[in-house]
Structures are given as C-alpha cells and as structure tokens.
Design an enzyme around this catalytic site. Structure first.
Site, mmCIF file in Angstrom:
data_model
loop_
_atom_site.group_PDB
_atom_site.id
_atom_site.type_symbol
_atom_site.label_atom_id
_atom_site.label_comp_id
_atom_site.label_asym_id
_atom_site.label_seq_id
_atom_site.Cartn_x
_atom_site.Cartn_y
_atom_site.Cartn_z
ATOM 1 N N MET B 1 0.849 -1.197 0.000
ATOM 2 C CA MET B 1 0.000 0.000 0.000
ATOM 3 C C MET B 1 0.893 1.259 0.000
ATOM 4 O O MET B 1 1.531 1.526 -0.985
ATOM 5 C CB MET B 1 -0.923 -0.019 1.210
ATOM 6 N N CYS B 2 1.026 1.970 1.038
ATOM 7 C CA CYS B 2 1.772 3.220 1.199
ATOM 8 C C CYS B 2 0.826 4.415 1.028
ATOM 9 O O CYS B 2 -0.134 4.349 0.273
ATOM 10 C CB CYS B 2 2.923 3.425 0.229
ATOM 11 N N GLY B 3 1.128 5.467 1.749
ATOM 12 C CA GLY B 3 0.366 6.704 1.619
ATOM 13 C C GLY B 3 1.320 7.818 1.246
ATOM 14 O O GLY B 3 2.460 7.845 1.708
ATOM 15 N N ARG B 32 -2.342 3.604 5.865
ATOM 16 C CA ARG B 32 -1.803 3.090 4.614
ATOM 17 C C ARG B 32 -0.329 2.736 4.724
ATOM 18 O O ARG B 32 0.218 2.111 3.805
ATOM 19 C CB ARG B 32 -1.973 4.129 3.494
#
Lengths: 229, 296
Positions: B1-3, B32
């Site tokens: 994911m990652c934000g 995230r």
C-alpha cells in the site's frame, strides 16, 4: 430522525446502528455530518431507509446496499456502491474509480464525473453518470445498464459479456469485443426507464445516445487460435 | 500500500503552517503505511549556502562529527540537530568536501539543497513527525510518505522521500518493474544510488532528465515512456511541485486546490482537515497526465 456527527461518533457504531434497523423501522431518515472521507460508510444496509451524508465519503460507501437510499452531497472515493443489490445511491459530486463495481441491482446516480473502471464487472446494476467516465469502464460487464451523459474514456467495455452501455458524448475508444449496436425498441425502453428513475426525463432523450455492447466473439475459444498455445 | 501526501503553499501567510498541516496529513495516512515515514520540507534559503541533511543512528555522533566538520572546513557551519538528523549549511564550494567528510565519518547523506531538508525514520508516522518536530516547521512546500513495507526490509534507507539531486525529491506509491535496467542506464550516465529501491530509480531518472535540461514537467512526461510499473509520484524541486500517475491509474490520488494552496493525498481523508477544504476544487488527477505547479 437521527442526526449522526461522525466527528463525535465512531463510524463502526453508526454502521452497527444502521445494520440493526428492522424492515419496518420508524427511523427512516438519517443525516450524517462530517464524513471526512471515511471508508465503508453506510455499507451493508438492508432496510428501506434514506441516509443523507453531508460531505465527501471515502472508499466503498454504500457497498452491498439493499433497499436503502443513500445520498452523498459531496464526492465519493473508490468503489462507491460496490456490489449493491438494490436501492439507490446518489452522489452529488464526482466518484472515484470502480463506481458500482460488480453491482447486481439498484440504481447508482453520479451527478458529476466518474473516473476509471466505472461499472467494472457490473452484474445487473443500473448506473447513470451525468458527467463523463474514465478509461476501462464497464470492463467485463455482464448485465445492467450504464448510461453516460458525457464522454467515455479509453477501452470502454473491454471484454464485455453483456450489459448495455449508453453514451451520449464521445467514446475515446472501445475495448476488445465491444461494438456499437443498433438501438432496438427494447434497448430504448430500458434506457428511457433508467433515465426516468434517475429523474432526468426532462433533461435528456433516449435519441441522444448511442448503444454499445458485446460482439460476443470472445464467448467461445476459437480453434484458429489453438496454435498460439 | 503506502500513503503519500504533498502540500504546495500559494499564500505566503500560510507558509508558517506548512509543517503543522503536513504533519496532520501524514498522521491520517498511517493506516496506509505504519512501518516508516519521511518528509521533505522546502524552507528558507541562505545565499551561497547548501544545506546537507545527514543522519546517523546515534545522535551523539552527529554533534561530534559536526564539530569536526567545522575544523575541517575552517569555519563554523550553521547547524541544527533534529533527533538523529543533522542539517548543516556549508558554502556551495565546500559541498563535495563536506559530503566526503560526513560519509567518511559514517554519516549518511539523506539529501542536499538550497532549501530542501529531508527527514525519515522507521516507526509510526505520528512518532516520526514528532521526533523531528515537523509541526513546527515552515516553508513553501513539502511532501511526505508513509510506508507499508512489502518488497524490502523496514529500514530508514527504504523510507521515502528519495533525493538524487540538489533540492529534488520524490515520494512514490506503487512498484516499478524495470528499475534494474533503468538503474544500470542511469549509472552509466554518472548517477549513483544508495539503495536497491525502485523509487530511488524514479527519482534518479528525473534528476538525470533535469540535468540534461528538461523542466520538471518534461522530465515527468518522458518518465511515462521510460518507467514501467505502477506509480503515483509526488515530486518536489526548489520551486516546483508535481504529480504523475501511471497510465492505468493503479494507485489512488486525490487533489484539492484553493487560492491558498495545492494539496495532494492518497485519500481524501488526508485532505479533510485542511483550511477551506469545504470550498476547495477537489479532483482526481487523470492517468498519464502531468500536474505541475511552480513558484515564480
């Protein structure tokens, strides 16, 4: 009539309260304030109530909806109305990707634009977009009607099984096995019905749309392609 | 994911709030990416000075090396220590000497620029933001990243933003599939890489294009052909801020623009607390389209 402020009340508790509503509930109109883009708002409803959300919602708003009417005054994130079964969801602003994905029934109205993959794998839902839709919309669509008053992006209806795609504006390109089709009486009646349910009969006429659907050439394996494997 | 998040201030009176706003955006994106976080802030510059952001796992080492660096350079370089990061302002002509001295002393060069400072660390984004005092920072623009590690270990080196050129940095949500071959080509062009990370290659590609004369916008347009994979990039330069999504728009992105700022978030939630968001122009960046803003 309940008014729920999501700045104060946890989302899970709101959703739990909505899930508990019996079919004959007297609490038929809910107002939700400060949604703040939260995900999974008003998912899994199963009662004929109206939920009005004042603001922008996050992912999967109204997913799996049955019978309820959900109105969002702002924008919706990814997957609004995903797998909805019946009822109505109306987004006053724009919707992000995969609006109405895998929807089996009911009506989803997006008054602004919807981005990529609108109606992906739709299975009976009716979707009306007053603006335009993004690329790869109605990918592998199976049943239902997608009505677009604006334009459609690239690869509309790629690998479509069935479903009717009505577009009033320009289509950037059609996906594999999606073709323009002559509009028969039954198609026109279906389109007029969806337009009427969306409350747009005074705004548009079925004559303004073109119909796109499946050429049905991908239904069966073609023996000429055997050498490719 | 990652934000990923980004904030580009247009109204000067809002510059003092940059860190506070970006900190809240990062915190919201913890869902995230809870493993590590990082951010770049473009603050004030000083004529003829270059800011080096250096790090070491032991903050005490920073003080020691900073003192020795002064002796090495022959003048007291202005410095700020924030947790395990050291920002030291050296004369432009001394940049290479200072870099060599710092790395020789076991410090890592996180970034360099007239205005850019970069901070990154493992841990929850809220803790990382507090550790470096992000909320108290001011500047014209900033970008940030919250990482959910999937491909490589949870280390400070693997945290974004990645900086491969002066005042240039990039945060990335997604994964690139041809980063090894692009890295080899860029290495031939004289760029060097600190990690095996795909996102660092994206940063390096833009640095290379801009070194060859491309504008930020042009460099990003060229990257559409050169980089293969899934990505939403947010990029900062000394005066610019840009966003690009891959042609399939695989990774989410939402933007808000008002008279006072341009904001980017992986999700709208990250933008929900910004001032005047109720009346902002909110839109989803289109795939394969470069969005760039530049300060005069």
């Amino acid at each position: 009539m309940p008014v729920v402020d999501l700045a104060m009340v946890p989302l899970r508790s709101l959703n739990a309260d909505l899930h508990k509503l019996p079919q004959n509930t007297n609490e038929t109109h809910w107002t939700i304030r400060n949604p703040g883009g939260k995900h999974a708002l008003a998912v899994g409803l199963d009662a004929p109530v109206t939920v009005e959300i004042e603001g922008h919602v996050g992912y999967y708003c109204g997913g799996m909806n049955k019978e309820a009417t959900i109105v969002v005054t702002g924008n919706a994130g990814v997957g609004v109305g995903e797998n909805m079964m019946s009822g109505e969801i109306r987004i006053k602003g724009d919707a992000s990707q995969a609006a109405g994905a895998t929807g089996r029934g009911g009506l989803l109205v997006i008054e602004g634009d919807a981005s990529a993959r609108c109606g992906i794998s739709m299975k009976g839902i009716d979707i009306v977009v007053k603006g335009s839709i993004g690329p790869m919309s109605a990918f592998m669509a199976q049943e239902g009607n997608l009505v677009v008053l604006g334009d459609a992006g690239e690869a509309l209806g790629d690998s479509i099984y069935e479903a009717r795609l009505f577009v009033r504006g320009a289509v950037r390109s059609l996906g594999a096995d999606c073709v323009e089709k002559p509009m028969e009486a039954a198609d026109r009646a279906a389109l007029a019905g969806v337009i009427a349910r969306a409350g747009l009969s005074d705004d548009v006429s079925p004559d303004e749309f073109k119909l796109y659907g499946s050429a049905r050439t991908l239904y069966h394996f073609h023996v000429d392609n055997a050498s490719a494997y | 994911m990652c934000g990923i998040v980004g904030l580009f201030i247009k109204a000067p009176e809002l510059e003092q709030d940059l860190g506070r706003l970006l900190s809240a955006m990062l915190e919201t994106m913890s869902d995230r990416g809870p493993d590590s976080a990082g951010f770049a802030i473009y603050g004030a510059d000083k004529a003829d000075l270059v800011k080096l952001t250096l790090s070491h796992s032991d903050p005490a080492a920073l003080e020691r090396v900073a003192g020795a660096l002064d002796t090495h350079l022959g003048y007291p370089a202005e410095r700020t220590i924030r947790s395990n990061h050291l920002i030291v302002s050296v004369r432009r002509a001394d940049e290479e000497r200072a870099r060599a001295f710092a790395t020789g002393a076991g410090l890592r060069v996180v970034g360099a620029g007239k205005r850019m400072e970069i901070f990154k660390e493992v841990g929850l984004p809220i803790q990382v933001a507090e550790q470096f005092g992000l909320a108290g920072m001011s500047g014209t623009h900033g970008i940030g990243h919250t990482r959910m590690a999937t491909e490589s270990a949870v280390t400070t080196n693997g945290a974004h933003p990645f900086s491969t050129g002066r005042d240039q940095c990039l945060v990335h949500n997604g994964s690139l599939s041809n980063h090894n071959s692009v890295r080899r080509e860029l290495t031939r062009e004289g760029l060097s890489f600190e990690t095996e990370n795909d996102s660092e290659v994206a940063a390096g590609y833009l640095t290379w294009r801009m070194r060859e004369g491309a504008s930020l916008r042009e460099a990003l347009e060229e990257s559409l052909k050169a980089l293969d994979g899934f990505y939403t990039f947010v990029v900062g330069t000394e005066n610019g801020f840009a966003v690009l999504r891959d042609p399939v728009s695989c990774k989410p992105a939402v933007m808000a623009e008002t008279r006072d700022y341009v904001a980017f978030g992986s999700e709208y939630r990250a933008l929900a607390g910004l001032p005047g968001i109720e009346s902002a122009h909110i839109f989803e960046p289109e795939p394969a389209k470069v969005y760039a803003w530049e300060r005069a």
